[in-house]
Motif scaffolding. Structure first.
Motif, PDB file in Angstrom:
ATOM      1  N   THR A   1      42.085 -66.339 -26.507  1.00 18.63           N
ATOM      2  CA  THR A   1      41.074 -65.490 -27.155  1.00 18.63           C
ATOM      3  C   THR A   1      41.310 -65.495 -28.665  1.00 18.63           C
ATOM      4  N   SER A   2      40.241 -65.589 -29.445  1.00 23.81           N
ATOM      5  CA  SER A   2      40.437 -65.681 -30.906  1.00 23.81           C
ATOM      6  C   SER A   2      41.104 -64.400 -31.412  1.00 23.81           C
ATOM      7  N   PRO A   3      41.949 -64.525 -32.439  1.00 27.82           N
ATOM      8  CA  PRO A   3      42.740 -63.372 -32.885  1.00 27.82           C
ATOM      9  C   PRO A   3      41.901 -62.148 -33.247  1.00 27.82           C
TER      10      PRO A   3
ATOM     11  N   HIS B   1      27.974 -66.733 -25.597  1.00 24.94           N
ATOM     12  CA  HIS B   1      28.501 -66.946 -26.958  1.00 24.94           C
ATOM     13  C   HIS B   1      29.785 -67.763 -26.858  1.00 24.94           C
ATOM     14  N   GLU B   2      29.755 -68.961 -27.408  1.00 21.15           N
ATOM     15  CA  GLU B   2      30.957 -69.815 -27.385  1.00 21.15           C
ATOM     16  C   GLU B   2      31.298 -70.199 -28.823  1.00 21.15           C
ATOM     17  N   MET B   3      32.534 -69.972 -29.221  1.00 18.89           N
ATOM     18  CA  MET B   3      32.877 -70.188 -30.640  1.00 18.89           C
ATOM     19  C   MET B   3      33.091 -71.656 -30.999  1.00 18.89           C
ATOM     20  N   ARG B   4      33.445 -72.502 -30.014  1.00 15.90           N
ATOM     21  CA  ARG B   4      33.619 -73.906 -30.358  1.00 15.90           C
ATOM     22  C   ARG B   4      32.259 -74.566 -30.571  1.00 15.90           C
ATOM     23  N   PRO B   5      32.049 -75.505 -31.423  1.00 17.82           N
ATOM     24  CA  PRO B   5      33.006 -76.108 -32.347  1.00 17.82           C
ATOM     25  C   PRO B   5      33.129 -75.369 -33.693  1.00 17.82           C
TER      26      PRO B   5
ATOM     27  N   GLU C   1      31.513 -67.303 -33.021  1.00 21.31           N
ATOM     28  CA  GLU C   1      32.651 -66.473 -32.633  1.00 21.31           C
ATOM     29  C   GLU C   1      32.228 -65.011 -32.623  1.00 21.31           C
ATOM     30  N   ILE C   2      32.613 -64.275 -31.603  1.00 15.11           N
ATOM     31  CA  ILE C   2      32.436 -62.819 -31.624  1.00 15.11           C
ATOM     32  C   ILE C   2      33.768 -62.281 -32.144  1.00 15.11           C
ATOM     33  N   ALA C   3      33.762 -61.898 -33.406  1.00 16.00           N
ATOM     34  CA  ALA C   3      35.031 -61.642 -34.097  1.00 16.00           C
ATOM     35  C   ALA C   3      35.375 -60.159 -34.155  1.00 16.00           C
TER      36      ALA C   3
ATOM     37  N   GLU D   1      45.377 -66.648 -12.741  1.00 21.07           N
ATOM     38  CA  GLU D   1      45.955 -67.852 -13.342  1.00 21.07           C
ATOM     39  C   GLU D   1      45.292 -69.069 -12.706  1.00 21.07           C
ATOM     40  N   GLY D   2      44.852 -70.000 -13.524  1.00 17.45           N
ATOM     41  CA  GLY D   2      44.337 -71.260 -12.981  1.00 17.45           C
ATOM     42  C   GLY D   2      42.836 -71.408 -13.188  1.00 17.45           C
ATOM     43  N   TYR D   3      42.412 -72.685 -13.198  1.00 19.39           N
ATOM     44  CA  TYR D   3      40.989 -72.985 -13.396  1.00 19.39           C
ATOM     45  C   TYR D   3      40.128 -72.324 -12.316  1.00 19.39           C
ATOM     46  N   VAL D   4      40.537 -72.531 -11.056  1.00 20.00           N
ATOM     47  CA  VAL D   4      39.677 -72.099  -9.949  1.00 20.00           C
ATOM     48  C   VAL D   4      39.624 -70.570  -9.901  1.00 20.00           C
TER      49      VAL D   4
ATOM     50  N   GLY E   1      37.939 -64.056 -15.827  1.00 19.78           N
ATOM     51  CA  GLY E   1      38.752 -65.231 -16.132  1.00 19.78           C
ATOM     52  C   GLY E   1      40.203 -64.868 -16.379  1.00 19.78           C
ATOM     53  N   GLN E   2      40.876 -65.788 -17.043  1.00 15.65           N
ATOM     54  CA  GLN E   2      42.334 -65.647 -17.158  1.00 15.65           C
ATOM     55  C   GLN E   2      42.753 -64.412 -17.948  1.00 15.65           C
ATOM     56  N   ILE E   3      41.885 -63.889 -18.785  1.00 11.84           N
ATOM     57  CA  ILE E   3      42.231 -62.698 -19.567  1.00 11.84           C
ATOM     58  C   ILE E   3      42.444 -61.476 -18.655  1.00 11.84           C
TER      59      ILE E   3
ATOM     60  N   LEU F   1      35.536 -71.712 -18.094  1.00 14.33           N
ATOM     61  CA  LEU F   1      35.237 -71.771 -16.657  1.00 14.33           C
ATOM     62  C   LEU F   1      34.664 -70.447 -16.169  1.00 14.33           C
ATOM     63  N   ALA F   2      35.264 -69.349 -16.590  1.00 17.59           N
ATOM     64  CA  ALA F   2      34.817 -68.036 -16.122  1.00 17.59           C
ATOM     65  C   ALA F   2      33.465 -67.671 -16.720  1.00 17.59           C
ATOM     66  N   GLY F   3      33.311 -67.893 -18.036  1.00 13.37           N
ATOM     67  CA  GLY F   3      32.077 -67.481 -18.706  1.00 13.37           C
ATOM     68  C   GLY F   3      30.870 -68.259 -18.196  1.00 13.37           C
TER      69      GLY F   3
HETATM   70  C1  LIG Z   1      47.808 -74.872 -22.441  1.00 13.77           C
HETATM   71  C2  LIG Z   1      47.242 -74.430 -21.139  1.00 13.77           C
HETATM   72  C3  LIG Z   1      47.233 -75.314 -20.078  1.00 13.77           C
HETATM   73  C4  LIG Z   1      46.685 -74.914 -18.845  1.00 13.77           C
HETATM   74  N1  LIG Z   1      46.693 -75.816 -17.824  1.00 13.77           N
HETATM   75  C5  LIG Z   1      46.138 -75.482 -16.644  1.00 13.77           C
HETATM   76  C6  LIG Z   1      46.094 -76.448 -15.584  1.00 13.77           C
HETATM   77  O1  LIG Z   1      46.538 -77.568 -15.732  1.00 13.77           O
HETATM   78  N2  LIG Z   1      45.549 -76.066 -14.409  1.00 13.77           N
HETATM   79  C7  LIG Z   1      45.034 -74.830 -14.217  1.00 13.77           C
HETATM   80  O2  LIG Z   1      44.527 -74.561 -13.112  1.00 13.77           O
HETATM   81  N3  LIG Z   1      45.069 -73.898 -15.206  1.00 13.77           N
HETATM   82  C8  LIG Z   1      45.608 -74.185 -16.411  1.00 13.77           C
HETATM   83  N4  LIG Z   1      45.664 -73.269 -17.426  1.00 13.77           N
HETATM   84  C9  LIG Z   1      45.297 -71.891 -17.151  1.00 13.77           C
HETATM   85  C10 LIG Z   1      43.820 -71.460 -17.152  1.00 13.77           C
HETATM   86  O3  LIG Z   1      43.354 -71.478 -15.877  1.00 13.77           O
HETATM   87  C11 LIG Z   1      42.887 -72.136 -18.043  1.00 13.77           C
HETATM   88  O4  LIG Z   1      43.249 -71.819 -19.353  1.00 13.77           O
HETATM   89  C12 LIG Z   1      41.392 -71.772 -17.809  1.00 13.77           C
HETATM   90  O5  LIG Z   1      40.651 -72.590 -18.644  1.00 13.77           O
HETATM   91  C13 LIG Z   1      41.036 -70.317 -18.021  1.00 13.77           C
HETATM   92  O6  LIG Z   1      39.648 -70.134 -17.882  1.00 13.77           O
HETATM   93  P1  LIG Z   1      38.873 -69.058 -18.764  1.00 13.77           P
HETATM   94  O7  LIG Z   1      37.427 -69.279 -18.548  1.00 13.77           O
HETATM   95  O8  LIG Z   1      39.422 -67.717 -18.505  1.00 13.77           O
HETATM   96  O9  LIG Z   1      39.250 -69.428 -20.273  1.00 13.77           O
HETATM   97  P2  LIG Z   1      38.871 -70.753 -21.114  1.00 13.77           P
HETATM   98  O10 LIG Z   1      38.539 -71.866 -20.216  1.00 13.77           O
HETATM   99  O11 LIG Z   1      39.939 -70.924 -22.118  1.00 13.77           O
HETATM  100  O12 LIG Z   1      37.527 -70.331 -21.844  1.00 13.77           O
HETATM  101  C14 LIG Z   1      37.489 -69.340 -22.844  1.00 13.77           C
HETATM  102  C15 LIG Z   1      36.455 -69.740 -23.867  1.00 13.77           C
HETATM  103  O13 LIG Z   1      36.273 -68.666 -24.781  1.00 13.77           O
HETATM  104  C16 LIG Z   1      36.127 -69.190 -26.087  1.00 13.77           C
HETATM  105  N5  LIG Z   1      36.460 -68.103 -27.031  1.00 13.77           N
HETATM  106  C17 LIG Z   1      37.687 -67.549 -27.264  1.00 13.77           C
HETATM  107  N6  LIG Z   1      37.550 -66.501 -28.140  1.00 13.77           N
HETATM  108  C18 LIG Z   1      36.230 -66.401 -28.437  1.00 13.77           C
HETATM  109  C19 LIG Z   1      35.469 -65.531 -29.256  1.00 13.77           C
HETATM  110  N7  LIG Z   1      36.039 -64.540 -29.945  1.00 13.77           N
HETATM  111  N8  LIG Z   1      34.115 -65.714 -29.355  1.00 13.77           N
HETATM  112  C20 LIG Z   1      33.495 -66.715 -28.662  1.00 13.77           C
HETATM  113  N9  LIG Z   1      34.175 -67.578 -27.858  1.00 13.77           N
HETATM  114  C21 LIG Z   1      35.529 -67.418 -27.735  1.00 13.77           C
HETATM  115  C22 LIG Z   1      37.064 -70.399 -26.127  1.00 13.77           C
HETATM  116  O14 LIG Z   1      36.698 -71.315 -27.112  1.00 13.77           O
HETATM  117  C23 LIG Z   1      36.878 -70.942 -24.695  1.00 13.77           C
HETATM  118  O15 LIG Z   1      35.879 -71.922 -24.632  1.00 13.77           O
HETATM  119  C24 LIG Z   1      46.176 -73.606 -18.674  1.00 13.77           C
HETATM  120  C25 LIG Z   1      46.200 -72.724 -19.742  1.00 13.77           C
HETATM  121  C26 LIG Z   1      46.706 -73.127 -20.973  1.00 13.77           C
HETATM  122  C27 LIG Z   1      46.698 -72.158 -22.112  1.00 13.77           C
END
Ligand SMILES: Cc1cc2nc3c(=O)[nH]c(=O)nc-3n(C[C@H](O)[C@H](O)[C@H](O)COP(=O)(O)OP(=O)(O)OC[C@H]3O[C@@H](n4cnc5c(N)ncnc54)[C@H](O)[C@@H]3O)c2cc1C
Length: 495
Positions: free
Chosen positions: A143-145, A32-36, A123-125, A354-357, A348-350, A13-15
């Motif tokens: 985040t990947s280890p 850069h997205e590591m999936r799939p 993956e950016i490892a 906390e949360g999607y929005v 983003g969450q890192i 969501l953040a990226g």
């Molecule tokens: C199990 C779980 C359930 C959750 N449920 C909710 C919920 O119901 N409602 C809510 O509001 N929030 C929820 N959250 C919290 C959070 O808001 C979400 O995880 C949200 O998706 C975070 O957005 P983000 O963009 O920071 O990370 P993500 O959406 O996780 O995106 C990060 C991306 O980075 C990729 N990535 C990771 N490492 C690497 C790398 N080294 N190189 C390249 N790509 C990489 C991943 O594959 C992923 O696609 C939940 C979290 C977890 C862990």
């Protein structure tokens, strides 16, 4: 692809939001997205912006709810995530819920079709190559280890957590101070304290026994198999401590020693729950040592039996989850750059939101900051009176690190009104000219905070670099994503 591209790591969501905001300024982005190629323990598809759990973006009420307000601000800031969410909406009362596959497809298709965005599935490892001079790391709670290890080494021990241990946070003005009192244990000021920093809630022996029984009997959430069981000393859930022996809590987070109840008719407390200031505004207090796996409804029911907390309003309830996040207030500057390596910006969450929005909103800000930096424009954060500004301020400095020498207390947080500077002006009277009280006053306060936020946001947008440029003259800006107001966007009916 031009060599001066901005690199975004993580297509969540953040990226995706960050990439979209950057491309809207006419700058090339490599996402850069590591999936799939490599997946996480919770993602199920190769889609960008996959919602890993619920399909809800929570309340869409922009007049009385902090997350609803954040939605509206994001719409005004031309958010892709909100545009895709609005387009994939499914009926959910006052909440904004989405068809998760439609939502992810809308974001993925937009990224793939944008002439300034290149999506690389890799993956950016480790730390990004030195020649990438402007990078946004948005790799989320899983985040990947390999990358997490590299960030951990760069930021130092204890700066990157792999689990959150969330203690509930209470709105200060909902605590009954005719029962509770301010005092630090043994009146110690400690570094940065005053000697009267904690709010103390006293329990009699009977109340303590009933509380311990309720914790043991309370309904709990289990860990997922992939999370493992992250118990370590100093971070046990309170119900686990209660199960270890009736006196364990009384000699741990609920110890009554070094505290004197000043209320005249109160006898010496058998146990005490302490709350510590959580934000610089002093509007939020966390329950010290009360991380818990109790279900949310159980937490409200059981914690309201604590004297002084009968009417407690919770800004956040407790939890314990697998979650990779930085000690952002210490490590990041006001525009989300890593102090130790300013070419790296986090989103983003890192960052500890906390949360999607919230994750998408911090991605939006990171994208705008990175683009402004690339274009040599000033980086002006949004006012702290806006939902974006309040969230950013929490992440980059509004949080109180520790009052005494206690453990670090920065933990992930949803947006909530406790993060906003209080509304100081008098509220208008009711229809009969009487002063507002109770729930009517609380609602009016929320309305006033939301109105102030949107006015200040509009001023901030108006003062920004895009303010006077017509949408069609902005390279790479899809006119469909220009700020909603300028397209005659009609605000949705609030429920
Ligand atoms: C199990 C779980 C359930 C959750 N449920 C909710 C919920 O119901 N409602 C809510 O509001 N929030 C929820 N959250 C919290 C959070 O808001 C979400 O995880 C949200 O998706 C975070 O957005 P983000 O963009 O920071 O990370 P993500 O959406 O996780 O995106 C990060 C991306 O980075 C990729 N990535 C990771 N490492 C690497 C790398 N080294 N190189 C390249 N790509 C990489 C991943 O594959 C992923 O696609 C939940 C979290 C977890 C862990």
């Amino acid at each position: 692809m031009k060599g001066d591209a901005i690199h975004v790591i993580g297509g969540g969501l953040a990226g995706c939001e960050a990439a979209w905001q950057i491309a809207a300024r006419g700058i090339h982005v490599v996402l850069h997205e590591m999936r799939p190629v490599r997946t996480t323990a919770v993602h199920k598809t190769p889609g960008l912006a996959e919602l890993v759990c619920s399909n809800s973006f929570r309340s869409d009420d922009r007049e009385h709810n902090a997350v609803g307000l954040l939605h509206e601000e994001m719409r005004r800031l031309g958010s892709l995530i909100m545009r895709a969410a609005d387009a994939s909406q499914v009926p959910a009362g006052g909440a904004l819920a989405v068809d998760r596959e439609g939502f992810s497809a809308a974001v993925s298709d937009t990224m793939a079709a944008h002439p300034l965005i290149e999506v690389r599935r890799e993956e950016i490892a480790g730390l990004p190559p030195d020649e990438w001079d402007c990078v946004i790391v948005a790799t989320g709670p899983l985040t990947s280890p390999a990358l997490a290890d590299a960030i951990g080494r760069l930021t130092g021990e204890n700066a990157l957590a792999f689990f959150d241990a969330i203690a509930p946070i209470v709105h200060r003005d909902s605590i009954d101070m005719s029962v509770a009192w301010f005092q630090s244990r043994y009146d110690k000021a400690g570094p940065g304290g005053t000697g009267v920093d904690y709010i103390n809630c006293p329990l009699t022996r009977e109340q303590y026994d009933a509380f311990v029984d309720a914790l043991i009997a309370g309904d709990k959430t289990a860990f997922h198999e992939w999370e493992g069981t992250p118990y370590f000393d100093g971070c046990l859930p309170i119900e686990v401590m209660a199960e270890r022996g009736r006196e364990t809590l009384r000699h741990g987070p609920m110890k009554p020693f070094g505290l004197t109840n000043p209320h005249p008719d109160m006898s010496k407390a058998y146990a005490v729950v302490q709350l510590r200031q959580d934000n610089r505004l002093g509007t939020l207090f966390n329950m010290v040592g009360f991380q818990t796996k109790l279900k949310h409804g159980e937490q409200v029911r059981i914690f309201r039996t604590i004297p002084g907390l009968a009417q407690a309003e919770f800004a956040r309830l407790g939890g314990l989850h697998r979650n990779t996040f930085l000690n952002a207030p210490r490590l990041l500057d006001k525009t989300l750059r890593l102090n130790a390596a300013p070419r790296l910006r986090f989103a983003g969450q890192i960052t500890g939101c906390e949360g999607y929005v919230e994750s998408a909103a911090v991605g939006l800000l990171a994208g705008r900051f990175a683009a402004a930096e690339k274009l040599g424009e000033p980086l002006t954060p949004p006012p702290t009176t806006t939902a974006h500004g309040a969230l950013l301020n929490h992440i980059t400095g509004g949080h109180v690190e520790t009052i005494d020498a206690g453990p670090r207390s920065y933990q992930p947080m949803n947006v909530n009104f406790g993060l906003f500077p209080p509304f100081d002006h008098a509220l208008p009277p009711d229809a009969d000219g009487k002063r507002l009280r109770g729930p009517a006053k609380a609602l009016a306060k929320k309305r006033a905070l939301c109105r102030r936020a949107l006015e200040d946001l509009d001023r901030w947008i108006g003062a920004g670099p895009l303010a006077h440029v017509p949408a069609k003259a902005r390279p790479g800006l899809d006119p469909g994503c220009a700020p909603a107001r300028r397209q005659g966007y009609a605000p949705r009916q609030e429920s």
